[in-house]
Design an enzyme around this catalytic site. Structure first.
Site, PDB file in Angstrom:
ATOM      1  N   GLY A 115       0.778  -1.228   0.000  1.00  0.00           N
ATOM      2  CA  GLY A 115       0.000   0.000   0.000  1.00  0.00           C
ATOM      3  C   GLY A 115       0.808   1.277   0.000  1.00  0.00           C
ATOM      4  O   GLY A 115       0.347   2.305   0.508  1.00  0.00           O
ATOM      5  N   SER A 116       1.990   1.267  -0.617  1.00  0.00           N
ATOM      6  CA  SER A 116       2.744   2.533  -0.662  1.00  0.00           C
ATOM      7  C   SER A 116       2.024   3.551  -1.547  1.00  0.00           C
ATOM      8  O   SER A 116       2.092   4.761  -1.287  1.00  0.00           O
ATOM      9  CB  SER A 116       4.185   2.311  -1.123  1.00  0.00           C
ATOM     10  OG  SER A 116       4.250   2.067  -2.505  1.00  0.00           O
ATOM     11  N   ASN A 117       1.330   3.080  -2.569  1.00  0.00           N
ATOM     12  CA  ASN A 117       0.553   4.021  -3.396  1.00  0.00           C
ATOM     13  C   ASN A 117      -0.626   4.586  -2.615  1.00  0.00           C
ATOM     14  O   ASN A 117      -0.933   5.779  -2.721  1.00  0.00           O
ATOM     15  CB  ASN A 117       0.081   3.348  -4.683  1.00  0.00           C
ATOM     16  CG  ASN A 117       1.173   3.307  -5.733  1.00  0.00           C
ATOM     17  OD1 ASN A 117       1.463   4.322  -6.357  1.00  0.00           O
ATOM     18  ND2 ASN A 117       1.804   2.150  -5.896  1.00  0.00           N
TER      19      ASN A 117
ATOM     20  N   MET B 247      -4.445  -6.783  -7.006  1.00  0.00           N
ATOM     21  CA  MET B 247      -3.962  -7.825  -7.910  1.00  0.00           C
ATOM     22  C   MET B 247      -5.072  -8.779  -8.370  1.00  0.00           C
ATOM     23  O   MET B 247      -4.839  -9.975  -8.522  1.00  0.00           O
ATOM     24  CB  MET B 247      -2.833  -8.600  -7.229  1.00  0.00           C
ATOM     25  CG  MET B 247      -1.622  -7.734  -6.966  1.00  0.00           C
ATOM     26  SD  MET B 247      -1.070  -6.851  -8.460  1.00  0.00           S
ATOM     27  CE  MET B 247       0.554  -6.377  -7.974  1.00  0.00           C
TER      28      MET B 247
ATOM     29  N   ASN C 291      -6.330   2.714 -12.470  1.00  0.00           N
ATOM     30  CA  ASN C 291      -5.324   1.737 -12.051  1.00  0.00           C
ATOM     31  C   ASN C 291      -3.937   2.319 -12.304  1.00  0.00           C
ATOM     32  O   ASN C 291      -3.744   3.091 -13.243  1.00  0.00           O
ATOM     33  CB  ASN C 291      -5.504   0.459 -12.885  1.00  0.00           C
ATOM     34  CG  ASN C 291      -4.500  -0.625 -12.533  1.00  0.00           C
ATOM     35  OD1 ASN C 291      -4.252  -0.903 -11.358  1.00  0.00           O
ATOM     36  ND2 ASN C 291      -3.899  -1.240 -13.541  1.00  0.00           N
TER      37      ASN C 291
ATOM     38  N   HIS D 215      -0.072   1.081 -13.190  1.00  0.00           N
ATOM     39  CA  HIS D 215       0.601  -0.107 -13.732  1.00  0.00           C
ATOM     40  C   HIS D 215       2.083   0.205 -13.934  1.00  0.00           C
ATOM     41  O   HIS D 215       2.430   1.266 -14.481  1.00  0.00           O
ATOM     42  CB  HIS D 215      -0.047  -0.501 -15.066  1.00  0.00           C
ATOM     43  CG  HIS D 215       0.504  -1.760 -15.634  1.00  0.00           C
ATOM     44  ND1 HIS D 215       0.210  -3.009 -15.115  1.00  0.00           N
ATOM     45  CD2 HIS D 215       1.371  -1.993 -16.651  1.00  0.00           C
ATOM     46  CE1 HIS D 215       0.848  -3.937 -15.800  1.00  0.00           C
ATOM     47  NE2 HIS D 215       1.563  -3.346 -16.738  1.00  0.00           N
TER      48      HIS D 215
HETATM   49  C1  GAR Z   1       2.708  -1.154  -7.690  1.00  0.00           C
HETATM   50  O1  GAR Z   1       3.990  -1.222  -8.222  1.00  0.00           O
HETATM   51  C2  GAR Z   1       1.675  -1.250  -8.787  1.00  0.00           C
HETATM   52  O2  GAR Z   1       2.085  -0.646  -9.971  1.00  0.00           O
HETATM   53  C3  GAR Z   1       1.564  -2.733  -8.967  1.00  0.00           C
HETATM   54  O3  GAR Z   1       1.589  -3.226  -7.645  1.00  0.00           O
HETATM   55  C4  GAR Z   1       2.440  -2.403  -6.853  1.00  0.00           C
HETATM   56  C5  GAR Z   1       1.767  -2.079  -5.542  1.00  0.00           C
HETATM   57  O4  GAR Z   1       2.642  -1.389  -4.694  1.00  0.00           O
HETATM   58  N1  GAR Z   1       0.349  -3.083  -9.623  1.00  0.00           N
HETATM   59  C6  GAR Z   1       0.270  -4.010 -10.563  1.00  0.00           C
HETATM   60  O5  GAR Z   1       1.225  -4.683 -10.909  1.00  0.00           O
HETATM   61  C7  GAR Z   1      -1.105  -4.222 -11.145  1.00  0.00           C
HETATM   62  N2  GAR Z   1      -1.079  -5.192 -12.183  1.00  0.00           N
HETATM   63  P1  GAR Z   1       2.102  -0.747  -3.347  1.00  0.00           P
HETATM   64  O6  GAR Z   1       1.314  -1.837  -2.611  1.00  0.00           O
HETATM   65  O7  GAR Z   1       3.342  -0.396  -2.585  1.00  0.00           O
HETATM   66  O8  GAR Z   1       1.260   0.442  -3.675  1.00  0.00           O
END
Ligand code: GAR
Length: 203
Positions: A12-14, A88, A105, A107
């Site tokens: 969940g850093s985003n 995911m 989303n 990506h």
């Molecule tokens: C991110 O890098 C995002 O782009 C990727 O999962 C990661 C989640 O990071 N998403 C995908 O690959 C979707 N197909 P986070 O949990 O630190 O936000």
């Protein structure tokens, strides 16, 4: 304020970037959902008193049932925009119908190159020198919806997927937080003539 729901499967850093930079300003994050009980993203939301819920696949007969429940919950929280931030799972048409043109989303590749899972590994295996991030509207395909924001990152000498991911993360945080703020203020619009072309009015 504009009400945002976030779905996340992982650390969940985003989500944290949205909480730090957009929450309480251009928009309020009012709901955070996950398919993974115990996902760190949920704890980040709980720390701020934001409503959370989990929708594990095993609790539902099929994806339609899961997505129906998830959409109902998000609607009940008054969510106007759903952000997939490391979620995911592929969302079903049933889910998208509950939030038309209102699911985005992030990506970790320059779409349409390397859609789907393990995008960074796909790009490395291909031997690209330029990596990147895409924020896009979600449609019924896999990472195929109209592009909102994109940024390239030249990494000609890096061969380690984890290092590339680490370098891409700040780019993701920038683009995703910008996209949420822009949508909240009505600055993101599809061109009526070319619905795939999204105009972004940056102030
Ligand atoms: C991110 O890098 C995002 O782009 C990727 O999962 C990661 C989640 O990071 N998403 C995908 O690959 C979707 N197909 P986070 O949990 O630190 O936000």
């Amino acid at each position: 304020r504009f009400r945002v729901g976030v779905l996340a499967s992982g650390t969940g850093s985003n989500l944290q970037a949205i909480l730090d930079r957009v929450h309480g300003r251009e928009a309020d994050v009012v709901a955070v959902g996950s398919d993974k009980p115990g996902a760190r993203a949920l704890a980040r939301a709980e720390a701020l008193g934001i409503a959370t819920a989990t929708f594990p696949g095993a609790d539902f007969p099929d994806r339609e049932a899961r997505d129906t429940a998830m959409a109902q919950w998000l609607r009940s929280e008054g969510v106007e925009l759903v952000v997939l931030a490391g979620y995911m799972q592929i969302v079903t048409p049933t889910f998208l119908a509950a939030f038309p043109q209102r699911v985005i989303n992030v990506h970790p590749a320059l779409l349409p190159a390397f859609p789907g899972i393990r995008a960074v590994e796909q790009a490395l295996a291909y031997g690209v020198k330029v990596f990147g991030v895409t924020v896009h509207f979600v449609d019924e395909g896999v990472d195929s919806g109209p592009v909102i924001l994109q940024r390239a990152l030249e990494l000609p000498d890096v061969t380690d997927a984890d290092e590339i991911r680490a370098r891409l993360h700040p780019v993701e945080h920038d683009l995703l937080t910008s996209a949420v703020a822009l949508i909240a203020r009505g600055a993101v619009r599809p061109d009526p003539e070319h619905p795939r072309r999204i105009s972004v009015e940056v102030q």
